[in-house]
Scaffold this motif. Sequence first.
Motif, mmCIF file in Angstrom:
data_model
loop_
_atom_site.group_PDB
_atom_site.id
_atom_site.type_symbol
_atom_site.label_atom_id
_atom_site.label_comp_id
_atom_site.label_asym_id
_atom_site.label_seq_id
_atom_site.Cartn_x
_atom_site.Cartn_y
_atom_site.Cartn_z
ATOM 1 N N VAL A 33 0.886 -1.215 0.174
ATOM 2 C CA VAL A 33 0.086 0.000 -0.055
ATOM 3 C C VAL A 33 0.831 1.094 0.110
ATOM 4 C CG1 VAL A 33 -1.605 1.216 1.378
ATOM 5 C CG2 VAL A 33 -1.855 -1.268 1.079
ATOM 6 N N LEU A 34 2.004 1.193 0.854
ATOM 7 C CA LEU A 34 2.779 2.386 1.042
ATOM 8 C C LEU A 34 3.427 2.486 -0.373
ATOM 9 C CD1 LEU A 34 4.422 2.100 4.164
ATOM 10 C CD2 LEU A 34 2.969 3.939 3.662
ATOM 11 N N GLN A 35 3.852 1.403 -1.178
ATOM 12 C CA GLN A 35 4.667 1.522 -2.438
ATOM 13 C C GLN A 35 3.417 2.309 -3.558
ATOM 14 O OE1 GLN A 35 7.451 1.684 -3.866
ATOM 15 N NE2 GLN A 35 8.612 0.321 -2.348
ATOM 16 N N LEU A 36 2.259 1.814 -3.402
ATOM 17 C CA LEU A 36 1.283 2.344 -4.425
ATOM 18 C C LEU A 36 0.651 3.769 -4.144
ATOM 19 C CD1 LEU A 36 -0.857 -1.017 -4.829
ATOM 20 C CD2 LEU A 36 0.817 -0.042 -6.208
ATOM 21 N N LEU A 37 1.057 4.119 -2.879
ATOM 22 C CA LEU A 37 0.699 5.684 -2.498
ATOM 23 C C LEU A 37 1.987 6.324 -2.759
ATOM 24 C CD1 LEU A 37 -1.492 5.007 0.704
ATOM 25 C CD2 LEU A 37 -2.062 5.816 -1.582
ATOM 26 N N GLY A 38 3.174 5.882 -2.899
ATOM 27 C CA GLY A 38 4.405 6.577 -3.045
ATOM 28 C C GLY A 38 4.559 7.474 -4.438
ATOM 29 N N LEU A 39 5.481 6.568 -5.143
ATOM 30 C CA LEU A 39 5.837 6.930 -6.544
ATOM 31 C C LEU A 39 4.423 7.161 -7.436
ATOM 32 C CD1 LEU A 39 9.117 5.002 -7.410
ATOM 33 C CD2 LEU A 39 8.759 7.218 -6.692
ATOM 34 N N PRO A 40 3.456 6.179 -7.630
ATOM 35 C CA PRO A 40 2.349 6.840 -8.412
ATOM 36 C C PRO A 40 1.702 7.949 -7.904
ATOM 37 C CG PRO A 40 2.482 4.702 -7.789
ATOM 38 C CD PRO A 40 3.458 5.043 -7.001
ATOM 39 N N LEU A 41 1.607 8.173 -6.810
ATOM 40 C CA LEU A 41 0.991 9.553 -6.330
ATOM 41 C C LEU A 41 1.924 10.780 -6.705
ATOM 42 C CD1 LEU A 41 -1.339 11.084 -4.764
ATOM 43 C CD2 LEU A 41 0.069 10.626 -2.661
ATOM 44 N N ILE A 42 3.047 10.578 -6.838
ATOM 45 C CA ILE A 42 3.949 11.797 -7.248
ATOM 46 C C ILE A 42 3.570 11.903 -8.768
ATOM 47 C CG2 ILE A 42 6.490 12.548 -7.620
ATOM 48 C CD1 ILE A 42 6.943 10.865 -5.052
ATOM 49 N N VAL A 43 3.656 10.926 -9.525
ATOM 50 C CA VAL A 43 3.486 10.978 -11.059
ATOM 51 C C VAL A 43 2.143 11.563 -11.266
ATOM 52 C CG1 VAL A 43 3.634 9.877 -13.096
ATOM 53 C CG2 VAL A 43 5.266 9.219 -11.400
ATOM 54 N N LEU A 44 1.138 10.787 -10.588
ATOM 55 C CA LEU A 44 -0.121 11.328 -10.989
ATOM 56 C C LEU A 44 -0.362 12.813 -10.514
ATOM 57 C CD1 LEU A 44 -3.094 10.854 -11.468
ATOM 58 C CD2 LEU A 44 -3.358 9.886 -9.309
ATOM 59 N N SER A 45 0.009 13.372 -9.411
ATOM 60 C CA SER A 45 -0.020 14.792 -9.084
ATOM 61 C C SER A 45 0.740 15.769 -10.125
ATOM 62 C CB SER A 45 0.570 15.077 -7.591
ATOM 63 O OG SER A 45 1.840 14.707 -7.559
ATOM 64 N N ALA A 46 1.871 15.126 -10.660
ATOM 65 C CA ALA A 46 2.383 15.822 -11.503
ATOM 66 C C ALA A 46 1.731 16.125 -12.753
ATOM 67 C CB ALA A 46 4.031 15.399 -11.629
#
Length: 711
Positions: A33-46
Amino acid sequence: MTATPSQSKLRPFWLNARTKLIANRKPLIVYGVLQLLGLPLIVLSAVLAISASLHYVPYNFDGIAVDEPYWVRYGGMYAGLGLIFFCVSLLLGFLFAAGSFDYLFRKAKVDMTYALPINTRQRFFSDFLTGAAMYLLPFLAACGLCYAIFETGCILQDGLREALGEMPFSLELAAFKCIIIVALGMLFLYACTVFAMTCCGTQAESLIATICVLFLVPITVVVFGLVYLQGGMYGIDIEATLLKLLEYTGPAGAGSVFFSFLENETQYPIGSWAAAYLAEILVLVGVTYLLYRHRKAEDTSKPYVYRFMYYFTMGALMTCLYAIAVSDAATLIPVLIFSAVVYLIAEIITNRGFKKFYKSLIRFAVTMAVIAGFTALLDATDYFGVVQRLPEASNISSITFSCNENYNSIYWNSGMEVQPKVELTEPEQIEAVYGLHKRLLNAYDARDNDHYKSRPTEIRITYHLKLGAQFTRRYTITAEQWADLVEPVMRSNAWMQATLDERLDKSGPELRVENSNRTNATYFATDSYQQFIREFKIAYMQDWMNMSDQEFLEPKEIYLYASGIPVRSSFTNTMEMLKAYKCTPPTPDPDLESADFSGILYYLGTEHDRVYINFPITDAETSEEIPSAGFLLPYASSYGSTTGDYVLHYNGEYYFLSPDCPFLMDQLIGESPESPDAPKIDTGAMLQYDTFDAYLCSEGSHLTRMRSKKR
């Protein structure tokens, strides 16, 4: 019949892996869960922020300001949360190592584990690979999701990729390299944790050993280099050497390479590092397996199964503490007292009491004696001869050379790291640099090298040997020594090409253009900026090669400065190219041109070797006593001359004065001031002093008498 034994051998391996996976399913879910909320959240917000900014218009048709879109305003907050989640997830490598090898600390469980029908090799690699897979696969899955989010955004939003700007690298390739760096760092963190756990028999000592391997080792490397070696390693670039060494010291090395990769705009080479780093991980895994194989079930609950880990930890800690005394000898006794207390407390904890306490005292004394003796040995052997190392001239393939100064300077005042590096392959170039290096070593005195440290010109030499080895040296040299390199190095086409690349490739999308006196500047822009830069380089190099050596040493009129690069009026090809693009120098600022000029005039006498401390023109105390120097501007150029004797410091920059003004001293210093009370400076007397302050303090100084009279 031959297939059955093979299947029976594989079955225990996979059964053990499945058991570990089930036992660690809860931390695995949290980690996923932490991994899925990590880098993907950064890319999605960008992606959402860039997409929203493409449609954002600050004002509507009525001229009323429009609020920023939600993702433009708060996208950075989501990216920050993703970064926090990702960093926390990286630390969970400890959990997977502990979950896979938890029986090493539990006496009841270790007997049961060792009794299972699986051999030692299968058990170790099953546990190790299962934990590594649980740690790495969610990260790789998150990276795949990031790629899917980005590509989907590019499909749904036109111009998303173009909005990132024209980049000199592929986004996909840069992302792939970043994934390799991070994955290798994670794998090394996991391997280091398993290694530390194998060497220990309790959770407390295992935690201490893990911290030592992950953090104390790189700290010790830095402390040893900066404290023990910094003082006397003449010519050795300690900072660069340490940075290179840190790249291979565990997970901290991967972090160092990652930030270097980003800092150098993905131009940092990682291929050779990744291969060596992976080999280091494999060696560590092999050593861990050998230790694991010889570890017995009854070793569980011992503080240290292998005592070398304890001695290694304490040795590294004592080295760091003793560094305080090395840097300041007056602190030796307090440091020894504190080190003794720390060491003996660790001994009591490890030995579980005061058993044979006298041996602890002996071990502490021996440890500190070895550290002190090794430090003394470094000084006595001149660091084992490293300082005097010089390759044979016949073994040199090429030399990479850089410096922080040029007589014909087109550099800004900054450190070596931002200066162009040029590859010298011509025999006369190699001979000039090699000869200077040899003279520096012959003149070197390890007990008194401050003479060289006080000089302003700094050079860096990297030898590339024919057998593939290379090493770097860094020196500060005198003006006369530097003059030996001007013709073979600074006059070379390779040097100027490297300089143009350094200054112009990073100057887009606009070019800063200044007039000849640099009193005004504008920014030139064109639709085909990259084409403009390519044509500028070609034209400039043609003019550079057509320029005579005399012109090189004595520059005359400057047409304009392009991103700090001087274009001479004699550079006809470059001037025609600039005029074709309608790139002309800006009109001089009349306020600056007519302003009363003040600054500092420096004398480049060989006796003082470019130590610019003489002849202030004006300051707060003498602004009305020394005449204006505004008439010097027509003779001043930041493109210097090796034949001139004076440099002018004005508005934070240095300007070389043309040798075409021999009347300089008479007009500026020998001129009778308008004020009858103002003193006349005795130029001849001034040159006898090292500094202007020394001249002011002399009894014969007219300025001294003037100030005494005013008081």
